[in-house]
Design a protein around this motif. Structure first.
Motif, PDB file in Angstrom:
ATOM      1  N   MET A  43      46.705   8.556  14.509  1.00 43.23           N
ATOM      2  CA  MET A  43      45.609   8.588  15.428  1.00 43.23           C
ATOM      3  C   MET A  43      44.521   7.679  14.879  1.00 43.23           C
ATOM      4  SD  MET A  43      43.530  11.777  16.938  1.00 43.23           S
ATOM      5  CE  MET A  43      43.980  11.632  18.632  1.00 43.23           C
ATOM      6  N   ASN A  44      43.910   6.921  15.754  1.00 42.80           N
ATOM      7  CA  ASN A  44      42.872   5.979  15.350  1.00 42.80           C
ATOM      8  C   ASN A  44      41.500   6.468  15.771  1.00 42.80           C
ATOM      9  OD1 ASN A  44      44.922   4.288  14.428  1.00 42.80           O
ATOM     10  ND2 ASN A  44      45.009   3.169  16.344  1.00 42.80           N
ATOM     11  N   GLU A  45      40.489   6.140  14.976  1.00 37.72           N
ATOM     12  CA  GLU A  45      39.099   6.429  15.319  1.00 37.72           C
ATOM     13  C   GLU A  45      38.360   5.104  15.397  1.00 37.72           C
ATOM     14  OE1 GLU A  45      35.292   9.077  13.800  1.00 37.72           O
ATOM     15  OE2 GLU A  45      37.094   9.012  12.577  1.00 37.72           O
ATOM     16  N   PHE A  46      37.607   4.907  16.501  1.00 40.54           N
ATOM     17  CA  PHE A  46      36.893   3.655  16.739  1.00 40.54           C
ATOM     18  C   PHE A  46      35.395   3.925  16.829  1.00 40.54           C
ATOM     19  CE2 PHE A  46      41.112   3.211  18.554  1.00 40.54           C
ATOM     20  CZ  PHE A  46      41.528   1.991  18.042  1.00 40.54           C
ATOM     21  N   ASP A  47      34.573   2.896  16.519  1.00 38.05           N
ATOM     22  CA  ASP A  47      33.135   3.032  16.715  1.00 38.05           C
ATOM     23  C   ASP A  47      32.789   2.708  18.164  1.00 38.05           C
ATOM     24  OD1 ASP A  47      33.112   0.250  16.973  1.00 38.05           O
ATOM     25  OD2 ASP A  47      32.171  -0.109  15.023  1.00 38.05           O
ATOM     26  N   ASN A  48      31.504   2.773  18.517  1.00 37.68           N
ATOM     27  CA  ASN A  48      31.077   2.529  19.900  1.00 37.68           C
ATOM     28  C   ASN A  48      31.390   1.114  20.375  1.00 37.68           C
ATOM     29  OD1 ASN A  48      30.136   5.126  20.151  1.00 37.68           O
ATOM     30  ND2 ASN A  48      28.037   4.609  19.575  1.00 37.68           N
ATOM     31  N   GLY A  49      31.515   0.174  19.461  1.00 39.16           N
ATOM     32  CA  GLY A  49      31.841  -1.204  19.805  1.00 39.16           C
ATOM     33  C   GLY A  49      33.337  -1.462  19.918  1.00 39.16           C
ATOM     34  N   GLY A  50      34.154  -0.440  19.708  1.00 40.23           N
ATOM     35  CA  GLY A  50      35.597  -0.588  19.819  1.00 40.23           C
ATOM     36  C   GLY A  50      36.285  -1.068  18.552  1.00 40.23           C
ATOM     37  N   ARG A  51      35.541  -1.103  17.438  1.00 37.03           N
ATOM     38  CA  ARG A  51      36.129  -1.532  16.166  1.00 37.03           C
ATOM     39  C   ARG A  51      36.767  -0.332  15.460  1.00 37.03           C
ATOM     40  NH1 ARG A  51      31.155  -4.300  16.470  1.00 37.03           N
ATOM     41  NH2 ARG A  51      30.219  -2.542  15.384  1.00 37.03           N
ATOM     42  N   LEU A  52      37.893  -0.569  14.829  1.00 34.64           N
ATOM     43  CA  LEU A  52      38.616   0.477  14.114  1.00 34.64           C
ATOM     44  C   LEU A  52      37.812   0.966  12.918  1.00 34.64           C
ATOM     45  CD1 LEU A  52      41.319   2.069  13.796  1.00 34.64           C
ATOM     46  CD2 LEU A  52      42.044   0.229  12.265  1.00 34.64           C
ATOM     47  N   ILE A  53      37.574   2.279  12.877  1.00 36.08           N
ATOM     48  CA  ILE A  53      36.899   2.889  11.727  1.00 36.08           C
ATOM     49  C   ILE A  53      37.955   3.351  10.730  1.00 36.08           C
ATOM     50  CG2 ILE A  53      35.497   4.840  10.945  1.00 36.08           C
ATOM     51  CD1 ILE A  53      34.096   4.765  13.651  1.00 36.08           C
ATOM     52  N   VAL A  67      44.314  20.514  14.632  1.00 38.02           N
ATOM     53  CA  VAL A  67      45.143  19.787  13.674  1.00 38.02           C
ATOM     54  C   VAL A  67      44.227  18.907  12.822  1.00 38.02           C
ATOM     55  CG1 VAL A  67      46.930  18.031  13.464  1.00 38.02           C
ATOM     56  CG2 VAL A  67      47.099  19.752  15.240  1.00 38.02           C
ATOM     57  N   THR A  68      44.501  18.848  11.533  1.00 40.24           N
ATOM     58  CA  THR A  68      43.738  17.982  10.630  1.00 40.24           C
ATOM     59  C   THR A  68      44.689  16.993   9.967  1.00 40.24           C
ATOM     60  OG1 THR A  68      42.144  19.745  10.192  1.00 40.24           O
ATOM     61  CG2 THR A  68      42.205  17.931   8.630  1.00 40.24           C
ATOM     62  N   LEU A  69      44.387  15.717  10.141  1.00 42.71           N
ATOM     63  CA  LEU A  69      45.164  14.642   9.511  1.00 42.71           C
ATOM     64  C   LEU A  69      44.477  14.260   8.209  1.00 42.71           C
ATOM     65  CD1 LEU A  69      45.786  12.439  12.682  1.00 42.71           C
ATOM     66  CD2 LEU A  69      47.167  14.317  11.815  1.00 42.71           C
ATOM     67  N   THR A  70      45.236  14.194   7.121  1.00 43.42           N
ATOM     68  CA  THR A  70      44.628  13.958   5.800  1.00 43.42           C
ATOM     69  C   THR A  70      45.011  12.626   5.155  1.00 43.42           C
ATOM     70  OG1 THR A  70      46.442  15.152   4.726  1.00 43.42           O
ATOM     71  CG2 THR A  70      44.485  16.440   5.323  1.00 43.42           C
ATOM     72  N   HIS A  71      45.880  11.858   5.793  1.00 47.78           N
ATOM     73  CA  HIS A  71      46.244  10.542   5.257  1.00 47.78           C
ATOM     74  C   HIS A  71      45.543   9.485   6.103  1.00 47.78           C
ATOM     75  CE1 HIS A  71      49.904  12.983   4.077  1.00 47.78           C
ATOM     76  NE2 HIS A  71      49.352  12.638   2.936  1.00 47.78           N
ATOM     77  N   CYS A  72      44.336   9.087   5.674  1.00 48.89           N
ATOM     78  CA  CYS A  72      43.529   8.146   6.457  1.00 48.89           C
ATOM     79  C   CYS A  72      43.320   6.836   5.703  1.00 48.89           C
ATOM     80  CB  CYS A  72      42.175   8.773   6.796  1.00 48.89           C
ATOM     81  SG  CYS A  72      42.303  10.214   7.871  1.00 48.89           S
ATOM     82  N   TYR A  73      43.250   5.751   6.492  1.00 46.81           N
ATOM     83  CA  TYR A  73      43.121   4.397   5.947  1.00 46.81           C
ATOM     84  C   TYR A  73      42.046   3.652   6.719  1.00 46.81           C
ATOM     85  CZ  TYR A  73      47.639   5.851   4.201  1.00 46.81           C
ATOM     86  OH  TYR A  73      48.644   6.571   3.604  1.00 46.81           O
ATOM     87  N   ASP A  74      41.313   2.768   6.030  1.00 45.41           N
ATOM     88  CA  ASP A  74      40.294   1.967   6.707  1.00 45.41           C
ATOM     89  C   ASP A  74      40.948   0.792   7.437  1.00 45.41           C
ATOM     90  OD1 ASP A  74      40.822  -0.005   4.764  1.00 45.41           O
ATOM     91  OD2 ASP A  74      39.007   0.407   3.614  1.00 45.41           O
ATOM     92  N   ALA A  75      40.134  -0.043   8.060  1.00 47.98           N
ATOM     93  CA  ALA A  75      40.639  -1.166   8.853  1.00 47.98           C
ATOM     94  C   ALA A  75      41.441  -2.159   8.015  1.00 47.98           C
ATOM     95  CB  ALA A  75      39.484  -1.871   9.548  1.00 47.98           C
ATOM     96  N   ASP A  76      41.207  -2.194   6.709  1.00 47.22           N
ATOM     97  CA  ASP A  76      41.939  -3.101   5.823  1.00 47.22           C
ATOM     98  C   ASP A  76      43.204  -2.469   5.235  1.00 47.22           C
ATOM     99  OD1 ASP A  76      40.047  -5.156   6.142  1.00 47.22           O
ATOM    100  OD2 ASP A  76      38.762  -4.259   4.600  1.00 47.22           O
ATOM    101  N   GLY A  77      43.469  -1.187   5.593  1.00 43.62           N
ATOM    102  CA  GLY A  77      44.664  -0.510   5.108  1.00 43.62           C
ATOM    103  C   GLY A  77      44.486   0.228   3.793  1.00 43.62           C
ATOM    104  N   ASN A  78      43.240   0.331   3.320  1.00 42.01           N
ATOM    105  CA  ASN A  78      42.963   1.036   2.069  1.00 42.01           C
ATOM    106  C   ASN A  78      42.813   2.530   2.338  1.00 42.01           C
ATOM    107  OD1 ASN A  78      42.770  -1.416   0.523  1.00 42.01           O
ATOM    108  ND2 ASN A  78      40.788  -1.734   1.506  1.00 42.01           N
ATOM    109  N   ARG A  79      43.404   3.355   1.479  1.00 44.52           N
ATOM    110  CA  ARG A  79      43.330   4.807   1.625  1.00 44.52           C
ATOM    111  C   ARG A  79      41.887   5.273   1.483  1.00 44.52           C
ATOM    112  NH1 ARG A  79      47.214   9.223   0.625  1.00 44.52           N
ATOM    113  NH2 ARG A  79      46.109  10.996   1.476  1.00 44.52           N
TER     114      ARG A  79
END
Length: 99
Positions: A1-11, A58-70
């Motif tokens: 699942m992805n989370e985006f900011d108000n500008g549509g950029r991947l958080i 549901v809580t997802l615990t494996h999250c990564y930033d836009a560059d793929g860093n944990r």
């Protein structure tokens, strides 16, 4: 699942292996000869489906930033949402949407 900011950029992008309820199983279906139907057979098809959907947090615990860093948990490395899943599976007439 992805989370985006108000500008549509991947958080962040989060993932997890989850067990999710599903309806599956055997329901007795029948076919018998019939002089009252155009095909010559009376079909009584039964399918396994849910009686309703229930909501589960549901809580997802494996999250990564836009560059793929944990992302660590301390820095917002979790994402929670509500998931709707099947509950109370039963046999219904196939194709019957009114249940």
């Amino acid at each position: 699942m992805n989370e985006f900011d108000n500008g549509g950029r991947l958080i962040k992008k989060c993932e997890e292996d989850l067990a999710v309820n599903k309806c599956e199983g055997a329901c007795v279906s029948k076919v018998q000869p019939s002089v009252n139907t155009p095909s010559g057979f009376l079909k009584d098809c039964k399918c396994c489906r849910e009686t309703h959907l229930r909501s589960r947090k549901v809580t997802l615990t494996h999250c990564y930033d836009a560059d793929g860093n944990r992302i660590s948990d301390e820095k917002g490395g979790v994402l929670s949402f509500k998931l709707r899943e099947p509950a109370e599976c039963r046999c219904f007439k196939c194709g019957d949407s009114t249940r």
